[in-house]
Design a protein around this motif. Structure first.
Motif, mmCIF file in Angstrom:
data_model
loop_
_atom_site.group_PDB
_atom_site.id
_atom_site.type_symbol
_atom_site.label_atom_id
_atom_site.label_comp_id
_atom_site.label_asym_id
_atom_site.label_seq_id
_atom_site.Cartn_x
_atom_site.Cartn_y
_atom_site.Cartn_z
ATOM 1 N N SER A 17 1.050 -1.231 -0.088
ATOM 2 C CA SER A 17 0.158 0.079 0.162
ATOM 3 C C SER A 17 0.803 1.468 -0.340
ATOM 4 O O SER A 17 1.442 0.955 0.353
ATOM 5 C CB SER A 17 -0.986 -0.092 1.532
ATOM 6 O OG SER A 17 -1.468 1.341 1.444
ATOM 7 N N PHE A 18 0.567 2.686 -0.599
ATOM 8 C CA PHE A 18 1.194 3.372 -0.660
ATOM 9 C C PHE A 18 0.927 4.149 0.407
ATOM 10 O O PHE A 18 1.830 4.464 0.762
ATOM 11 C CB PHE A 18 1.102 4.510 -2.291
ATOM 12 C CG PHE A 18 1.697 4.740 -3.496
ATOM 13 C CD1 PHE A 18 2.617 4.145 -4.039
ATOM 14 C CD2 PHE A 18 1.327 2.567 -4.446
ATOM 15 C CE1 PHE A 18 3.188 3.970 -5.195
ATOM 16 C CE2 PHE A 18 1.888 2.878 -5.344
ATOM 17 C CZ PHE A 18 2.540 3.123 -6.010
ATOM 18 N N THR A 19 -0.406 4.078 1.243
ATOM 19 C CA THR A 19 -0.672 4.750 2.400
ATOM 20 C C THR A 19 0.133 4.536 3.574
ATOM 21 O O THR A 19 0.582 4.678 3.994
ATOM 22 C CB THR A 19 -2.264 4.807 2.303
ATOM 23 O OG1 THR A 19 -3.152 4.766 0.843
ATOM 24 C CG2 THR A 19 -2.313 5.326 3.587
ATOM 25 N N ARG A 20 0.246 3.473 3.520
ATOM 26 C CA ARG A 20 0.660 2.549 4.589
ATOM 27 C C ARG A 20 2.240 2.868 5.221
ATOM 28 O O ARG A 20 3.225 2.456 5.466
ATOM 29 C CB ARG A 20 0.083 0.746 4.710
ATOM 30 C CG ARG A 20 -0.702 0.430 5.149
ATOM 31 C CD ARG A 20 -1.554 -1.157 4.899
ATOM 32 N NE ARG A 20 -0.864 -1.466 6.035
ATOM 33 C CZ ARG A 20 -0.479 -2.476 5.540
ATOM 34 N NH1 ARG A 20 -1.256 -3.248 4.968
ATOM 35 N NH2 ARG A 20 0.341 -3.842 6.362
ATOM 36 N N ALA A 21 2.687 2.498 3.445
ATOM 37 C CA ALA A 21 4.451 2.899 3.209
ATOM 38 C C ALA A 21 4.639 4.437 3.262
ATOM 39 O O ALA A 21 5.292 4.779 4.416
ATOM 40 C CB ALA A 21 4.523 2.852 1.195
ATOM 41 N N ALA A 22 3.516 5.326 2.978
ATOM 42 C CA ALA A 22 4.164 6.949 3.762
ATOM 43 C C ALA A 22 4.375 6.876 5.220
ATOM 44 O O ALA A 22 4.624 7.560 5.625
ATOM 45 C CB ALA A 22 3.223 7.628 2.786
#
Length: 291
Positions: A17-22
């Motif tokens: 996930s891009f969100t969780r990575a951010a």
């Protein structure tokens, strides 16, 4: 190949996930997306399958993921060993952060910093930006987060975060159906505000002065959960950073017209001694904010 882009790719692949990575990296999601596009362009390869909200690795991405894991582990080990050679096995960082950032932006960064420098003592104080500025000038803090436009000559600062201030209302409020809100519309409403000295309040006071109005402040509190609760129940509106309002909170955020951006900096005394531990924290914060 940029090590930062490789780290961003690794976190997206690991978490799916891009969100969780951010969130894990302590950076804004657009910075992660941009880094991944840049990396794919550089390699002329597609590394990720992007199907709606589901992220998965291509065959090429799976190969790079295996290499990235080894490269990043070696880089982290090297950084830790070098920090120990520079004397970073001991030391203290005293940093002051505003309430909104202390609750939502800084926790992953602080935890990641502790992971990289486990022997350093980290002391975190929450407070208004005006109080933090005073503590910096008096030597009670080593580092503090303050609004970039209000940095005095006595302090040196580096910008690390740009966030939009958003009008925050209940789902039933008429503003919830609008695409934007003008300052004139905003100041016709009863407001829920942080007390003076907080960047949230500074922005509103500056906006009111520019509009030539006196804000109708019905509630003053530094407790963010209370501000949200008052807004939900329809007893007032406020303006908050987008990062502090979750989708399931029954709150709606709308940009100002024109948009209002808040630039925040990490600051320290210009003529004071900035220890290696504090230098490491500043470098770490700037690294993880994409600056």
């Amino acid at each position: 190949m940029d090590i930062k882009s490789l780290r961003y790719f690794y976190e997206v692949a690991r978490l799916g996930s891009f969100t969780r990575a951010a969130e894990s990296l302590g950076v804004a999601q657009p910075a992660v997306s941009m880094a991944l596009r840049k990396l794919e362009t550089e390699l002329t390869l597609t590394l990720l399958h992007r199907n709606d909200r589901r992220i998965s690795l291509t065959d090429e991405g799976a190969i790079l993921y295996r290499h990235a894991e080894k490269i990043l582990r070696a880089a982290d080990d090297a950084a830790l060993e070098m920090s120990e050679l520079k004397g970073l096995t001991r030391g203290e960082v005293r940093v002051g952060v505003p309430s909104m950032l202390g609750s939502f932006y800084f926790p992953p960064i602080l935890m990641a910093f502790r992971h990289r420098y486990p022997t350093l003592n980290l002391s975190v104080i929450e407070g208004g930006t005006w109080r933090l500025q005073q503590m910096l000038e008096q030597g009670e803090l080593d580092l503090g987060v303050i609004v970039a436009e209000f940095v005095p000559e006595e302090l040196e600062a580096r910008p690390f975060l740009r966030e939009q201030m958003l009008v925050t209302v209940s789902q039933e409020h008429p503003f919830a159906k609008q695409e934007s809100v003008t300052p004139e519309q905003f100041f016709r409403e009863e407001l829920v505000m942080f007390k003076e000295g907080y960047f949230h309040r500074k922005v509103v006071d500056r906006l009111a002065k520019a509009a030539g109005v006196t804000p109708n402040i019905g509630f003053e509190t530094n407790l963010l959960p209370l501000i949200k609760s008052i807004i939900k129940q329809g007893f007032g509106i406020s303006t908050l950073l987008g990062m502090v309002v979750e989708e399931n909170e029954s709150l709606v955020t709308i940009p100002f017209d024109p948009p209002i951006w808040l630039d925040l900096s990490i600051a320290w005394r210009r003529n004071g001694y900035l220890s290696r531990a504090n230098q490491a924290f500043v470098a770490f914060l700037l690294e993880h904010s994409g600056c």
